[in-house]
Scaffold this motif. Structure first.
Motif, PDB file in Angstrom:
ATOM      1  N   PRO A  26      13.155  15.155   7.311  1.00 17.15           N
ATOM      2  CA  PRO A  26      13.981  14.112   6.331  1.00 17.15           C
ATOM      3  C   PRO A  26      14.031  13.463   6.714  1.00 17.15           C
ATOM      4  N   ARG A  27      13.244  11.717   7.848  1.00 18.50           N
ATOM      5  CA  ARG A  27      12.969  10.848   8.492  1.00 18.50           C
ATOM      6  C   ARG A  27      11.705  10.125   8.023  1.00 18.50           C
ATOM      7  N   ILE A  28      11.031  11.494   7.132  1.00 20.17           N
ATOM      8  CA  ILE A  28       9.614  10.320   7.053  1.00 20.17           C
ATOM      9  C   ILE A  28       9.848   9.148   5.931  1.00 20.17           C
ATOM     10  N   ASP A  29      10.265   9.499   5.194  1.00 20.83           N
ATOM     11  CA  ASP A  29       9.982   8.105   4.188  1.00 20.83           C
ATOM     12  C   ASP A  29      10.205   7.096   5.101  1.00 20.83           C
ATOM     13  N   ALA A  30      11.694   6.957   5.985  1.00 19.65           N
ATOM     14  CA  ALA A  30      11.749   5.641   6.671  1.00 19.65           C
ATOM     15  C   ALA A  30      10.888   5.338   8.028  1.00 19.65           C
ATOM     16  N   ILE A  31      10.159   6.693   8.235  1.00 23.01           N
ATOM     17  CA  ILE A  31       8.975   5.924   8.653  1.00 23.01           C
ATOM     18  C   ILE A  31       7.789   5.058   8.590  1.00 23.01           C
ATOM     19  N   VAL A  32       7.802   6.694   7.089  1.00 23.38           N
ATOM     20  CA  VAL A  32       6.236   5.484   6.585  1.00 23.38           C
ATOM     21  C   VAL A  32       6.489   4.031   6.536  1.00 23.38           C
ATOM     22  N   ALA A  33       8.107   3.941   5.469  1.00 22.25           N
ATOM     23  CA  ALA A  33       7.970   2.243   5.433  1.00 22.25           C
ATOM     24  C   ALA A  33       7.937   1.382   6.748  1.00 22.25           C
ATOM     25  N   ASP A  34       8.186   2.035   7.931  1.00 18.67           N
ATOM     26  CA  ASP A  34       8.259   0.996   8.565  1.00 18.67           C
ATOM     27  C   ASP A  34       6.209   0.901   9.173  1.00 18.67           C
ATOM     28  N   MET A  35       5.808   1.706   9.325  1.00 17.85           N
ATOM     29  CA  MET A  35       4.290   1.700   9.262  1.00 17.85           C
ATOM     30  C   MET A  35       4.291   0.980   8.625  1.00 17.85           C
ATOM     31  N   VAL A  36       4.590   1.345   7.400  1.00 17.24           N
ATOM     32  CA  VAL A  36       3.664  -0.013   5.856  1.00 17.24           C
ATOM     33  C   VAL A  36       3.581  -0.906   6.688  1.00 17.24           C
ATOM     34  N   GLU A  37       4.572  -1.967   6.723  1.00 18.68           N
ATOM     35  CA  GLU A  37       5.238  -2.789   6.572  1.00 18.68           C
ATOM     36  C   GLU A  37       4.629  -3.281   7.855  1.00 18.68           C
ATOM     37  N   ALA A  38       4.871  -2.847   9.067  1.00 18.23           N
ATOM     38  CA  ALA A  38       3.471  -3.004  10.099  1.00 18.23           C
ATOM     39  C   ALA A  38       2.206  -2.931  10.026  1.00 18.23           C
ATOM     40  N   ILE A  39       1.945  -1.974   9.879  1.00 17.29           N
ATOM     41  CA  ILE A  39       0.223  -2.523   8.934  1.00 17.29           C
ATOM     42  C   ILE A  39      -0.322  -3.115   8.522  1.00 17.29           C
ATOM     43  N   ARG A  40       0.683  -3.954   7.014  1.00 17.02           N
ATOM     44  CA  ARG A  40       0.343  -5.162   6.559  1.00 17.02           C
ATOM     45  C   ARG A  40       0.361  -6.359   6.432  1.00 17.02           C
ATOM     46  N   GLU A  41       1.507  -6.641   7.660  1.00 22.42           N
ATOM     47  CA  GLU A  41       1.764  -7.206   8.580  1.00 22.42           C
ATOM     48  C   GLU A  41       0.587  -7.715   9.675  1.00 22.42           C
ATOM     49  N   GLU A  42      -0.393  -6.595   9.568  1.00 23.31           N
ATOM     50  CA  GLU A  42      -1.250  -7.072  11.142  1.00 23.31           C
ATOM     51  C   GLU A  42      -2.633  -6.603  10.560  1.00 23.31           C
ATOM     52  N   VAL A  43      -2.608  -6.171   9.696  1.00 28.49           N
ATOM     53  CA  VAL A  43      -4.256  -5.549   9.011  1.00 28.49           C
ATOM     54  C   VAL A  43      -3.856  -6.063   8.197  1.00 28.49           C
ATOM     55  N   SER A  44      -4.736  -7.819   7.435  1.00 28.35           N
ATOM     56  CA  SER A  44      -5.280  -8.093   6.208  1.00 28.35           C
ATOM     57  C   SER A  44      -5.603  -7.356   5.124  1.00 28.35           C
ATOM     58  N   ALA A  45      -6.433  -6.584   5.498  1.00 21.99           N
ATOM     59  CA  ALA A  45      -6.979  -5.741   4.413  1.00 21.99           C
ATOM     60  C   ALA A  45      -5.790  -4.406   3.603  1.00 21.99           C
ATOM     61  N   TYR A  46      -5.182  -4.772   4.750  1.00 20.80           N
ATOM     62  CA  TYR A  46      -3.651  -3.755   3.407  1.00 20.80           C
ATOM     63  C   TYR A  46      -2.588  -4.424   2.862  1.00 20.80           C
ATOM     64  N   ARG A  47      -2.966  -5.647   3.078  1.00 15.42           N
ATOM     65  CA  ARG A  47      -1.626  -6.743   2.284  1.00 15.42           C
ATOM     66  C   ARG A  47      -1.733  -6.398   1.180  1.00 15.42           C
ATOM     67  N   ARG A  48      -1.743  -5.485   0.019  1.00 16.59           N
ATOM     68  CA  ARG A  48      -2.347  -5.927  -1.221  1.00 16.59           C
ATOM     69  C   ARG A  48      -0.398  -4.840  -1.599  1.00 16.59           C
ATOM     70  N   PRO A  49      -0.335  -5.521  -2.779  1.00 16.10           N
ATOM     71  CA  PRO A  49       0.929  -4.759  -3.408  1.00 16.10           C
ATOM     72  C   PRO A  49       1.183  -3.425  -3.263  1.00 16.10           C
ATOM     73  N   LEU A  50       1.899  -2.481  -3.041  1.00 14.01           N
ATOM     74  CA  LEU A  50       2.305  -1.368  -2.479  1.00 14.01           C
ATOM     75  C   LEU A  50       2.128  -0.576  -4.163  1.00 14.01           C
ATOM     76  N   ASP A  51       2.199  -1.050  -4.996  1.00 12.98           N
ATOM     77  CA  ASP A  51       2.208  -0.460  -6.265  1.00 12.98           C
ATOM     78  C   ASP A  51       0.393  -0.396  -6.938  1.00 12.98           C
ATOM     79  N   SER A  52      -0.224  -1.521  -5.810  1.00 10.22           N
ATOM     80  CA  SER A  52      -1.433  -0.748  -6.506  1.00 10.22           C
ATOM     81  C   SER A  52      -2.253   0.495  -6.224  1.00 10.22           C
ATOM     82  N   ALA A  53      -3.802   0.441  -6.006  1.00 11.87           N
ATOM     83  CA  ALA A  53      -4.531   1.179  -5.700  1.00 11.87           C
ATOM     84  C   ALA A  53      -4.421   1.660  -4.177  1.00 11.87           C
TER      85      ALA A  53
END
Length: 419
Positions: A26-53
């Motif tokens: 039940p908490r997958i979406d919330a954990i996904v959001a946390d992971m995406v936020e951390a990854i985009r902040e720390e790994v520059s290659a993934y700082r693209r808009p979430l609606d991009s490929a």
């Protein structure tokens, strides 16, 4: 490394309570959001808009990884091939999008850190036994390592395929460039698309270099700029824009100690002609000095002897021409024919066609030159003043000079000066 199936079936998932899976889902979406936020902040290659490929691939892969972790917690020995295929495909997509394995693995590490913390919070909130935190963290590390390995495997496989395709494209391009056009054959496809596939910017001019007995010949730092193919023991290199950039000099430096030749600069669709000239120059050198291999090697410039190469290309016709034009020497003793042939050559090359001029060119006494000139006049008469005869005679004599080993019943194969 253990196989993927063994990695996903091993402990510590057997030590985790099945109830943990029900807490995660039940908490997958919330954990996904946390992971995406951390990854985009720390790994520059993934700082693209979430609606991009890139954003969609990131969300989909993290969501799949969390569902898989819950699945393994509930059924540790369940088949995982469908997940393996996904993460290998992810690695392939990362390569095709120009990203690196460094960025990919960094994203996995960040995701593992966030997931490990959130899973531990779930254990605490549900008042599960605290001792499961150790196998839980171990499971996260094993899981993320396995996924990372599969993604890297897909990345490297795509890279290898790309390199193979690039090599094939470059090999096809160089073979096409070096193929002599044949009249009446099918029309060739444009070079542009083939050059694009080979990642070789199509130049205005090229020159071909032939390196004899090349072995594993390379030019350090120039692999992308040069097109190279091996034919027998020779290396053939197509050098773009030979008049600029210093590439020819770099090839010459790399060929030090070897026998090599560079053909003239030509339009790119005439690369075959530059190759032909380089080969003729090397063959001519081998005929003149068979077996001679200077310690420092030799680097010939075919454009400095194009006239000779032109004659060599049609040497057999030149020999026929000699038999017709210089047939007057046929019945003379060999020594006399040799001397008269070199005298005729000196006469045709002189400005004033005088005995002193010919004598100086041959290093003989003027009186000897006069005797030979009178004999030539007896043999050829008025033809000595005919421009057409003079032109043909010069071609014939030059052909014989280039092909000293050619045997002719009518004309000497080598001048014998001073006799």
């Amino acid at each position: 490394m253990a196989s993927s199936a063994e990695t996903f079936r091993r402990e510590p998932w057997h030590e985790l309570p099945v109830a943990l899976a029900a807490l995660i889902r039940p908490r997958i979406d919330a954990i996904v959001a946390d992971m995406v936020e951390a990854i985009r902040e720390e790994v520059s290659a993934y700082r693209r808009p979430l609606d991009s490929a890139v954003g969609r691939d990131l969300l989909d892969s993290i969501r799949r990884a969390l569902r898989q972790f819950a699945e393994l917690t509930e059924h540790p020995d369940s088949p995982q091939d469908h997940h393996i295929r996904h993460f290998r495909h992810l690695g392939r997509i990362e390569f095709l999008n120009g990203r690196t394995t460094d960025g990919l693995q960094a994203a996995f590490r960040v995701g593992a850190r966030v997931g490990s913390r959130r899973y531990a919070e779930l254990v605490q909130e549900a008042s599960l036994p605290p001792q499961i935190v150790v196998p839980l963290h171990e499971a996260v590390l094993i899981h993320i390592n396995a996924l990372s390995n599969e993604a890297v495997r897909g990345f490297l496989a795509a890279q290898l395929r790309s390199e193979d395709e690039l090599k094939r494209a470059r090999r096809t391009l160089v073979e096409r460039l070096l193929e002599q056009p044949r009249g009446g054959g099918p029309e060739q496809a444009p070079l542009g698309p083939l050059a694009s596939r080979a990642r070789w910017p199509l130049p205005r001019t090229v020159a071909c270099v032939v390196v004899r007995s090349a072995g594993r010949f390379t030019v350090p730092g120039a692999d992308a700029e040069l097109l190279t193919v091996h034919r027998g023991s020779d290396a053939v290199l197509v050098v773009p824009e030979p008049g600029t950039g210093g590439l020819v000099d770099r090839v010459r430096t790399a060929a030090r100690g070897r026998v090599a030749a560079v053909g003239p600069a030509v339009a790119v669709h005439e690369a075959w002609l530059s190759l032909q000239c380089a080969r003729l120059a090397l063959d001519h050198r081998a005929e003149r000095a068979p077996g001679a291999e200077p310690d420092g090697g030799v680097f010939l410039h075919a454009d400095e002897e194009l006239a000779d190469l032109h004659l060599l290309r049609s040497a057999h016709i030149g020999l026929l021409l000699g038999r017709r034009v210089l047939g007057a020497f046929a019945d003379l003793p060999r020594g006399r024919a040799v001397r008269l042939a070199e005298t005729l050559d000196a006469l045709l090359m002189s400005w004033g066609r005088t005995a002193p001029e010919v004598a100086k060119a041959l290093g003989i006494h003027p009186q000897t030159a006069r005797k030979r000139l009178r004999r030539l006049d007896e043999l050829f008469g008025d033809r000595l003043g005919d421009p057409h005869f003079r032109f043909e005679a010069q071609l014939a004599l030059r052909t014989y000079a280039l092909r000293r080993n050619a045997i002719s019943p009518t004309t000497p194969d080598a001048p014998d000066r001073g006799r």
